[in-house]
Design an enzyme around this catalytic site. Structure first.
Site, PDB file in Angstrom:
ATOM      1  N   ASN A 112       0.886  -0.904   0.192  1.00 51.95           N
ATOM      2  CA  ASN A 112      -0.003   0.068  -0.497  1.00 51.95           C
ATOM      3  C   ASN A 112       0.968   1.407   0.139  1.00 51.95           C
ATOM      4  OD1 ASN A 112      -2.275  -1.448  -0.199  1.00 51.95           O
ATOM      5  ND2 ASN A 112      -2.823  -1.690   2.454  1.00 51.95           N
ATOM      6  N   HIS A 113      -0.020   2.052  -0.593  1.00 51.75           N
ATOM      7  CA  HIS A 113       0.992   3.818  -0.752  1.00 51.75           C
ATOM      8  C   HIS A 113      -0.071   4.571   0.673  1.00 51.75           C
ATOM      9  CE1 HIS A 113       3.360   3.451  -3.999  1.00 51.75           C
ATOM     10  NE2 HIS A 113       3.071   1.987  -3.478  1.00 51.75           N
ATOM     11  N   ALA A 114       0.636   5.984   1.140  1.00 43.49           N
ATOM     12  CA  ALA A 114      -0.225   6.304   1.984  1.00 43.49           C
ATOM     13  C   ALA A 114      -1.448   6.804   1.124  1.00 43.49           C
ATOM     14  CB  ALA A 114       0.648   7.480   2.731  1.00 43.49           C
TER      15      ALA A 114
END
Length: 216
Positions: free
Chosen positions: A90-92
């Site tokens: 995941n990415h922020a």
């Protein structure tokens, strides 16, 4: 001496008629040694390729020491091209940019790992069939006895003995009525010793819950 009914210690569990092993099929817990991955006995991968690193091929974003884990139960069937995308992929997403600057500069790493959101473990139950090139997304829990159709994308939790398909994956049907599912979960045949499984394999692969309960 005849071969045992099943042998969890084998790297290649299928022996061809000529006596050679089918090298495209492997018991996953015999080829994966990863601190963040736990795999039950008899769960196998069967593919058209032979990865040098099965852990990276199956769960490419799960690194040793990651905050999440991947757990796969017993007697799972993993087809060619299956990918399990774990939480560290995941990415922020709460700021203006999703670009992971901190990954490229250790001075910025700080609390980045906690800012990327979903940190749930990925859990796959027992006797699950992950079809050709299906994808399991981060933090998903897949119940026992689930069938995931080819090239489906599993984005949410899946109940026991469901058939799921599509992108995003949706439950197409339940394999058995709720009362039968409850009885199957109570029997948990995948926890029987292998000799007992061998004696009652017809009941396990059949569809007569009364016969399976008699075996249990």
């Amino acid at each position: 001496m005849s071969r045992p009914f099943l042998d969890a210690r084998l790297r290649h569990p299928i022996i061809l008629p000529d006596g050679n092993p089918h090298t495209g099929t492997v018991h996953l817990n015999q080829v994966i040694d990863h601190p963040n991955i736990a795999i039950g006995d008899y769960s196998y991968y069967s593919g058209l390729d032979k990865p040098a690193d099965y852990a990276s091929a199956l769960a490419p974003y799960l690194y040793p020491g990651a905050p999440e884990r991947l757990t796969i139960g017993k007697f799972c069937q993993v087809a060619h091209g299956v990918r399990i995308i774990t939480s560290s992929a995941n990415h922020a997403m709460d700021g203006f940019s999703t670009y992971p600057f901190a990954v490229f500069n250790p001075e910025l790493i700080g609390g980045y790992a906690t800012s990327i959101g979903n940190q749930r473990d990925t859990v796959i139950g027992n006797d699950v069939w992950l079809g050709f090139e299906s994808v399991v997304m981060p933090g998903v829990s897949i119940g026992n006895g689930v069938i995931v159709a080819a090239r489906s994308v599993v984005t949410g939790d899946v109940p026991d003995y469901a058939v799921i398909g599509g992108n995003s994956g949706r439950v197409l049907k339940r394999r058995f009525p709720d009362d039968v599912v409850e009885r199957l979960l109570g029997l948990a045949w995948w926890d029987w010793d292998v000799e007992r499984i061998g004696r009652h394999v017809d009941a396990i692969t059949g569809a007569d819950i009364d016969a399976l309960e008699r075996a249990g």
